[in-house]
Design an enzyme around this catalytic site. Sequence first.
Site, PDB file in Angstrom:
ATOM      1  N   SER A 253       0.878  -1.115  -0.047  1.00  0.00           N
ATOM      2  CA  SER A 253       0.049  -0.016   0.045  1.00  0.00           C
ATOM      3  C   SER A 253       0.938   1.277  -0.068  1.00  0.00           C
ATOM      4  CB  SER A 253      -1.017   0.137   1.336  1.00  0.00           C
ATOM      5  OG  SER A 253      -1.249   1.472   1.767  1.00  0.00           O
ATOM      6  N   LYS A 254       0.522   2.209  -0.706  1.00  0.00           N
ATOM      7  CA  LYS A 254       1.150   3.378  -0.776  1.00  0.00           C
ATOM      8  C   LYS A 254       1.174   4.185   0.678  1.00  0.00           C
ATOM      9  CE  LYS A 254      -2.592   6.081  -2.648  1.00  0.00           C
ATOM     10  NZ  LYS A 254      -3.433   6.187  -4.043  1.00  0.00           N
ATOM     11  N   ARG A 255       0.471   3.819   1.344  1.00  0.00           N
ATOM     12  CA  ARG A 255       0.489   4.331   2.836  1.00  0.00           C
ATOM     13  C   ARG A 255       1.270   3.630   3.917  1.00  0.00           C
ATOM     14  NH1 ARG A 255      -4.145   6.361   0.863  1.00  0.00           N
ATOM     15  NH2 ARG A 255      -4.930   4.355   0.555  1.00  0.00           N
ATOM     16  N   ASP A 256       1.882   2.288   3.546  1.00  0.00           N
ATOM     17  CA  ASP A 256       2.670   1.624   4.384  1.00  0.00           C
ATOM     18  C   ASP A 256       4.087   2.503   4.916  1.00  0.00           C
ATOM     19  OD1 ASP A 256       4.330  -0.511   5.535  1.00  0.00           O
ATOM     20  OD2 ASP A 256       3.065  -1.985   4.618  1.00  0.00           O
ATOM     21  N   ALA A 261       6.823   5.028  -0.952  1.00  0.00           N
ATOM     22  CA  ALA A 261       5.980   4.483  -2.141  1.00  0.00           C
ATOM     23  C   ALA A 261       6.060   5.484  -3.274  1.00  0.00           C
ATOM     24  CB  ALA A 261       4.691   4.767  -1.684  1.00  0.00           C
TER      25      ALA A 261
END
Length: 484
Positions: A253-256, A261
């Site tokens: 996920s780009k929010r990890d 990201a």
Amino acid sequence: MKVRVRYAPSPTGYLHIGNTRTALFNYLYAKKHGGDFVVRIEDTDIARNVLGGEESQLKHLKWLGIDYDESVDKVNPKYAPYRQLERIDIYKKYAQELVDRGLAYKCYCTEEELLAERGGLTEEKSSHIHYSRRCLKRTPEELRELEKSAEFTIRFKVPENKTYTFNDIVKGEVSFSSNDIGDWVIVKRNGIPTYNFAVVIDDHLMDITHVLRGEEHITNTPKQIGLYEAFGWVPPTFGHMTLIVKEDGKKLSKRDPNYVAFISQYEEMGYLPEALFNFISLLGWSPEGEEEILSKSEIIEKFDEKRLSKSPATFDKNKLTYINNRYIKELSIEKLVALCRPHLTKYHIIDGRSEEWINKLIELFHDRLSYGAEIVPLYQEFFEGEFGIDDEELTLITQDGVRETIEAFKNNLQNITEFTEEFIQTAIKSTGKEMKVKGKMLYMPVRIATTSKIHGPELPKVLELLGKEMVIENLDKTLSILTA
Ligand code: GLU
């Protein structure tokens, strides 16, 4: 027919690993087949658009070398405009055509009515609950009355009992039943088309021949094929690329917080565009043969859509740093300095230092660097911090004869005329001859006594950068420990 592919980002965010992979594989497909690569901006989700999203997308595609043939800033009048919000009249015309032909219809149901119909569920959460076709069954009188309200959506009338089958480049033959799709909205209340509608009109009008996109779009494909059939158009060939997953197999996920990201972040950290291009090309594709370090032209030449992976692509952080390090090793010293210097400046590490010193410091770590910003922790590790001999080092330097070696080295060092790598090397060598020691028994004591480290980059270079004063000071500290 000339191959034409597109990357169609929504400017709801910046360019990240996932959408870059989509862009890159489309680019590779186009270049491999002598086609055009188009970037179309799908900005119809107005509330979610972010300022600078479009700009960032285009800027970082260019930075990576994913050069597009057409877009908002590279217009082909035959296909422009490239922003969906500038194409609203086009969509209106085609939506009206479907309405006129009885293949789509206006729906006057209010949000409240629709919610009640779905048992209180939102549309996203209730794809299994199909619209009741209430507005399709209304009497002419009812419709005349409702038309005055002017508030309506347009729904596509999905044909019953149809099977939509397509031959996916990645997944092979895929089928969906039209009975699993309800009459979906093609134009929203505000007159803006939905993604599934606009994408078909645009792909058709822009002569797109192949659609390569993420697997999350596969359930959209039957809706889109239904439209192609309604218009009597030939659909493009579809290919849905598998997910990118983390090392633990979970979706990236780009929010990890544990993963970087965005391409802008990689640029800031001093990754090289060529290395990222190479790394991302291996996310879900593998070339024939063992070699994975490949230039852009080699990747284009070797690219083969038949080798797109059917299983998820793992994002391997170590592989990324390995590849970037390999590309950094190939840099000229000028380019290396340009890559690292801003990071040293930011931390005031090179304030007041000569150009020569700066260049030598950066060059010292040339082979080790995984990315430009890493120069800072490397500098801190080897040049900053208290000089302190730990227990392990103490054991090593209290061996027989070591103290004498250190003393002799100090002596030789004090006698050199210039404090440069060459002279320091000579001082080390003469110490070895004098004390009849070589290899580890020579370098290890000298390194510990001058840097309080057991390992490190080339010692004469490190000492030159530390400077005579500091080196002598450290030697004295070590000798005082040894005589105590
Ligand atoms: N705008 C869509 C997205 O960002 C494009 C999907 C497609 O390629 O059709 O996911």
